[in-house]
Design an enzyme around this catalytic site. Structure first.
Site, mmCIF file in Angstrom:
data_model
loop_
_atom_site.group_PDB
_atom_site.id
_atom_site.type_symbol
_atom_site.label_atom_id
_atom_site.label_comp_id
_atom_site.label_asym_id
_atom_site.label_seq_id
_atom_site.Cartn_x
_atom_site.Cartn_y
_atom_site.Cartn_z
ATOM 1 N N ARG A 1 -8.506 0.017 4.855
ATOM 2 C CA ARG A 1 -7.515 0.856 4.247
ATOM 3 C C ARG A 1 -6.155 0.221 3.797
ATOM 4 O O ARG A 1 -5.426 0.779 2.791
ATOM 5 C CB ARG A 1 -7.372 2.008 5.310
ATOM 6 C CG ARG A 1 -8.485 2.813 5.482
ATOM 7 C CD ARG A 1 -7.987 3.880 6.498
ATOM 8 N NE ARG A 1 -6.681 4.365 5.967
ATOM 9 C CZ ARG A 1 -6.018 5.197 6.733
ATOM 10 N NH1 ARG A 1 -6.208 5.413 7.941
ATOM 11 N NH2 ARG A 1 -4.838 5.785 6.062
ATOM 12 N N CYS B 1 -4.131 13.507 12.625
ATOM 13 C CA CYS B 1 -4.757 11.994 12.686
ATOM 14 C C CYS B 1 -4.649 11.405 13.819
ATOM 15 O O CYS B 1 -3.984 11.870 14.885
ATOM 16 C CB CYS B 1 -4.295 11.399 11.360
ATOM 17 S SG CYS B 1 -3.050 10.317 11.582
ATOM 18 N N ASP C 1 5.106 0.776 11.911
ATOM 19 C CA ASP C 1 3.617 0.481 11.530
ATOM 20 C C ASP C 1 3.710 -1.099 11.847
ATOM 21 O O ASP C 1 2.810 -2.010 11.587
ATOM 22 C CB ASP C 1 3.879 0.156 9.999
ATOM 23 C CG ASP C 1 3.517 1.485 9.417
ATOM 24 O OD1 ASP C 1 3.232 2.529 10.252
ATOM 25 O OD2 ASP C 1 3.844 1.947 8.109
ATOM 26 N N ARG D 1 1.523 14.931 12.927
ATOM 27 C CA ARG D 1 1.757 14.551 11.385
ATOM 28 C C ARG D 1 1.907 15.868 10.713
ATOM 29 O O ARG D 1 1.021 16.154 9.658
ATOM 30 C CB ARG D 1 0.721 13.361 10.662
ATOM 31 C CG ARG D 1 0.633 12.259 11.571
ATOM 32 C CD ARG D 1 -0.028 11.085 10.905
ATOM 33 N NE ARG D 1 0.945 10.843 9.788
ATOM 34 C CZ ARG D 1 0.803 9.581 8.908
ATOM 35 N NH1 ARG D 1 -0.486 9.307 9.122
ATOM 36 N NH2 ARG D 1 1.383 9.281 8.047
ATOM 37 N N LYS E 1 1.005 -1.207 -0.111
ATOM 38 C CA LYS E 1 -0.052 -0.128 0.123
ATOM 39 C C LYS E 1 1.032 1.365 0.017
ATOM 40 O O LYS E 1 0.899 2.097 -0.633
ATOM 41 C CB LYS E 1 -0.759 -0.086 1.261
ATOM 42 C CG LYS E 1 -1.397 1.363 1.805
ATOM 43 C CD LYS E 1 -2.321 1.514 2.720
ATOM 44 C CE LYS E 1 -1.456 1.614 4.181
ATOM 45 N NZ LYS E 1 -1.194 2.943 4.587
ATOM 46 N N ASN E 2 1.789 1.381 0.788
ATOM 47 C CA ASN E 2 2.520 2.446 1.144
ATOM 48 C C ASN E 2 3.535 2.778 0.112
ATOM 49 O O ASN E 2 4.203 3.886 -0.190
ATOM 50 C CB ASN E 2 3.375 2.466 2.402
ATOM 51 C CG ASN E 2 2.411 2.779 3.690
ATOM 52 O OD1 ASN E 2 1.083 2.995 3.395
ATOM 53 N ND2 ASN E 2 2.709 2.654 4.630
HETATM 54 N N1 EPU Z 1 7.326 14.844 10.358
HETATM 55 C C1 EPU Z 1 7.647 15.911 10.505
HETATM 56 N N2 EPU Z 1 7.419 16.783 9.558
HETATM 57 C C2 EPU Z 1 7.172 16.450 8.393
HETATM 58 C C3 EPU Z 1 6.981 15.154 8.086
HETATM 59 C C4 EPU Z 1 6.968 14.144 9.102
HETATM 60 O O1 EPU Z 1 7.871 16.272 11.744
HETATM 61 O O2 EPU Z 1 7.091 17.225 7.392
HETATM 62 C C5 EPU Z 1 7.523 13.462 11.307
HETATM 63 C C6 EPU Z 1 6.220 12.765 11.691
HETATM 64 O O3 EPU Z 1 5.448 13.469 12.427
HETATM 65 C C7 EPU Z 1 6.715 11.598 12.101
HETATM 66 C C8 EPU Z 1 7.931 11.144 11.395
HETATM 67 O O4 EPU Z 1 8.465 12.639 11.093
HETATM 68 O O5 EPU Z 1 7.047 11.767 13.495
HETATM 69 C C9 EPU Z 1 8.029 10.310 10.489
HETATM 70 O O6 EPU Z 1 6.797 10.776 9.512
HETATM 71 P P1 EPU Z 1 7.081 10.262 7.902
HETATM 72 O O7 EPU Z 1 7.003 11.489 7.164
HETATM 73 O O8 EPU Z 1 8.152 9.304 7.598
HETATM 74 O O9 EPU Z 1 5.456 9.549 7.770
HETATM 75 P P2 EPU Z 1 4.609 9.511 6.344
HETATM 76 O O10 EPU Z 1 5.520 9.497 5.284
HETATM 77 O O11 EPU Z 1 3.609 10.582 6.562
HETATM 78 C C10 EPU Z 1 4.850 6.804 6.114
HETATM 79 C C11 EPU Z 1 3.577 5.935 6.003
HETATM 80 C C12 EPU Z 1 3.116 5.800 7.384
HETATM 81 C C13 EPU Z 1 4.080 5.167 8.417
HETATM 82 C C14 EPU Z 1 5.311 6.428 8.226
HETATM 83 C C15 EPU Z 1 6.486 6.078 9.015
HETATM 84 C C16 EPU Z 1 2.777 5.965 3.742
HETATM 85 C C17 EPU Z 1 1.637 6.460 2.989
HETATM 86 N N3 EPU Z 1 2.570 6.150 5.096
HETATM 87 O O12 EPU Z 1 4.016 8.233 6.411
HETATM 88 O O13 EPU Z 1 2.153 4.396 7.167
HETATM 89 O O14 EPU Z 1 3.780 4.938 9.608
HETATM 90 O O15 EPU Z 1 5.701 6.557 6.848
HETATM 91 O O16 EPU Z 1 6.994 4.861 8.496
HETATM 92 O O17 EPU Z 1 3.540 5.777 3.218
HETATM 93 C C18 EPU Z 1 0.384 3.182 7.940
HETATM 94 O O18 EPU Z 1 0.519 2.467 7.055
HETATM 95 O O19 EPU Z 1 -0.300 2.602 8.799
HETATM 96 C C19 EPU Z 1 0.917 4.216 8.176
HETATM 97 C C20 EPU Z 1 0.600 5.110 8.926
#
Ligand code: EPU
Length: 428
Positions: free
Chosen positions: A407, A117, A315, A122, A22-23
């Site tokens: 999801r 969320c 995750d 986030r 998915k991701n």
């Molecule tokens: N963060 C910031 N600022 C930003 C972006 C992120 O502070 O601009 C922080 C976040 O709050 C968090 C950390 O950095 O504390 C990591 O977040 P990241 O940006 O890596 O998360 P993401 O890219 O939004 C993806 C996955 C998530 C998974 C995370 C971490 C997808 C669609 N989502 O989210 O998946 O938990 O990476 O590995 O790829 C799930 O599948 O259940 C899910 C939540």
């Protein structure tokens, strides 16, 4: 609303297969916005998040067809609308991954700022820092919209680390925008998750010049245009980890195909310490291996801290917690990516688990058995942890609001039924 009704105590046995990730699929789909021709993706799972992304892409002028075998064809036919509306973004945070492709290709994006969320605040500050680093103007306008625009993006050197480490979708967004920027972009503290490398693979097939994907330093040399191509999505490492742990919690014996064992090193290390054996039966392609899972009757307690890849994935934290509720001793689980991601703690406690939380750390004091109960979670992975607990518990467990599971897990109840679980989808 649907729920899962589970009668616990059945050992999982047989063979199953991991679906496409998915991701990885979500940003791969968004990357199709960059191409001048059709992009065909294979192994895209049938999930509600995928449908939401398809809906968003259609609004942005991209035709999307998804057949029952998981092949998806995407083609941009109209570049007139570059507004990702709040109504779509609020249903799925991963909508943010259209930001980089839209900016890179169209030079102009109106993106509704996502709210918090269930798993935490986030923020998207790192995504926006990356876009600004490429020379874009980034402004918050009325109605919570962020307007990002640039006449010409210019490659630059940037550091993308934040207080919780690297950002997966932030790294992907910058990589996508930089693929069509003028000059060279270097991302330091790039996310190393396999999903980043998979999107890089697609972009390279489209004609992008990218090196270092999957490492903390990536280099992108901008090109003038990108073409359509074909690509198979990597297998879902989180689904694989969940199936392995579900097997372990039922003392089962399951063969899992299409398992990206190479992307699960930290989880394998912890599972070995717990007493779960995962043997590779066919590892010719370690991202699509066949593994055989079985577990010792006595599970050992462990210490686990979630970290960016290749560390233990956030995750899989809820699922691991469910598993060690039945370990023989005290485990300690610390969440370093989303320190509030503990929606499963109160629910697992309703099933007899002994959990003590202090801030981002939970001590799990193993119990002899879990007891079935009606439970509910408002997060995808927390729900998966509850399903696992239900599979092991004595009596009936009803996991409410399974739309969270839908999801991110393709036909989870059917896969578990085939392995002998007593689980059915019922109406709440
Ligand atoms: N963060 C910031 N600022 C930003 C972006 C992120 O502070 O601009 C922080 C976040 O709050 C968090 C950390 O950095 O504390 C990591 O977040 P990241 O940006 O890596 O998360 P993401 O890219 O939004 C993806 C996955 C998530 C998974 C995370 C971490 C997808 C669609 N989502 O989210 O998946 O938990 O990476 O590995 O790829 C799930 O599948 O259940 C899910 C939540």
């Amino acid at each position: 609303m649907d729920a899962f009704l589970i009668h616990g105590g059945k050992r999982l046995k047989g063979a199953t297969q991991v679906s496409g990730s998915k991701n990885a699929s979500l940003p791969l789909m968004a990357a199709a916005l960059l191409a001048d021709g059709p992009v065909v993706l294979h192994d895209v799972p049938h999930l509600s998040d995928i449908q939401n992304m398809a809906r968003l892409l259609r609004e942005l002028g991209c035709e999307v067809e998804h057949d029952e075998n998981g092949t998806m064809r995407l083609e941009v036919v109209d570049e007139g609308n570059s507004h990702a509306r709040y109504d779509v973004v609020r249903t799925m945070r991963a909508s943010v991954c259209v930001l980089g492709p839209l900016l890179g290709k169209r030079g102009n994006v109106l993106f509704s700022m996502p709210g918090g969320c269930a798993i935490g605040d986030r923020p998207i500050d790192l995504h926006l820092r990356g876009m600004a680093g490429l020379g874009a103007d980034v402004e918050l306008e009325e109605n919570g919209n962020i307007h990002t625009k640039a006449k010409r993006l210019r490659g630059s050197k940037m550091f993308l680390g934040g207080p919780f480490g690297s950002t997966v979708l932030g790294t992907i967004n910058v990589m996508c925008a930089a693929a069509l920027a003028e000059g060279t972009t270097v991302i330091e503290q790039a996310a190393c998750e396999p999903e980043v490398a998979d999107v890089a693979d697609l972009l390279i097939k489209m004609g992008a010049h990218i090196s270092g994907a999957g490492t903390p330093r990536m280099t992108i040399d901008g090109v003038k245009s990108l073409s359509g191509t074909e690509h198979r999505v990597i297998a879902d490492r989180i689904e694989a980890g969940t199936l392995i742990m579900a097997t372990a919690i039922t003392n089962g014996d399951v063969k899992i195909e299409n398992c990206p064992i190479d992307a699960l090193a930290a989880a394998m290390d912890r599972l070995a310490a717990i007493g779960v054996s995962v043997d590779t039966v066919n590892g010719a392609n370690p991202m699509r291996a066949t593994v055989s899972v079985s577990s010792a009757r006595r599970l050992e307690p462990v210490m686990v801290t979630t970290q960016p890849h290749p560390g233990f994935p956030t995750d899989l934290q809820a699922q691991l917690m469910a598993l060690v509720t039945l370990a023989d001793g005290n485990s300690i689980i610390t969440e370093k990516i989303f320190p509030e991601r503990f929606l499963h703690v109160a629910e697992l406690s309703r099933m007899g688990a002994k959990l003590y939380r202090q801030g981002p750390t939970v001590m799990v004091s193993g119990v002899k058995r879990l007891i079935g109960a009606p439970v509910m979670a408002s997060d995808l992975r927390a729900s998966a942890g509850l399903v696992m607990a239900g599979l092991a518990a004595k009596g009936a467990t009803k996991v409410n609001r399974v739309y969270h599971l839908d999801r991110g897990y393709e036909q989870l109840e059917l896969k578990l039924q085939k392995l002998g679980a007593d689980i059915e989808r019922v109406s709440e």
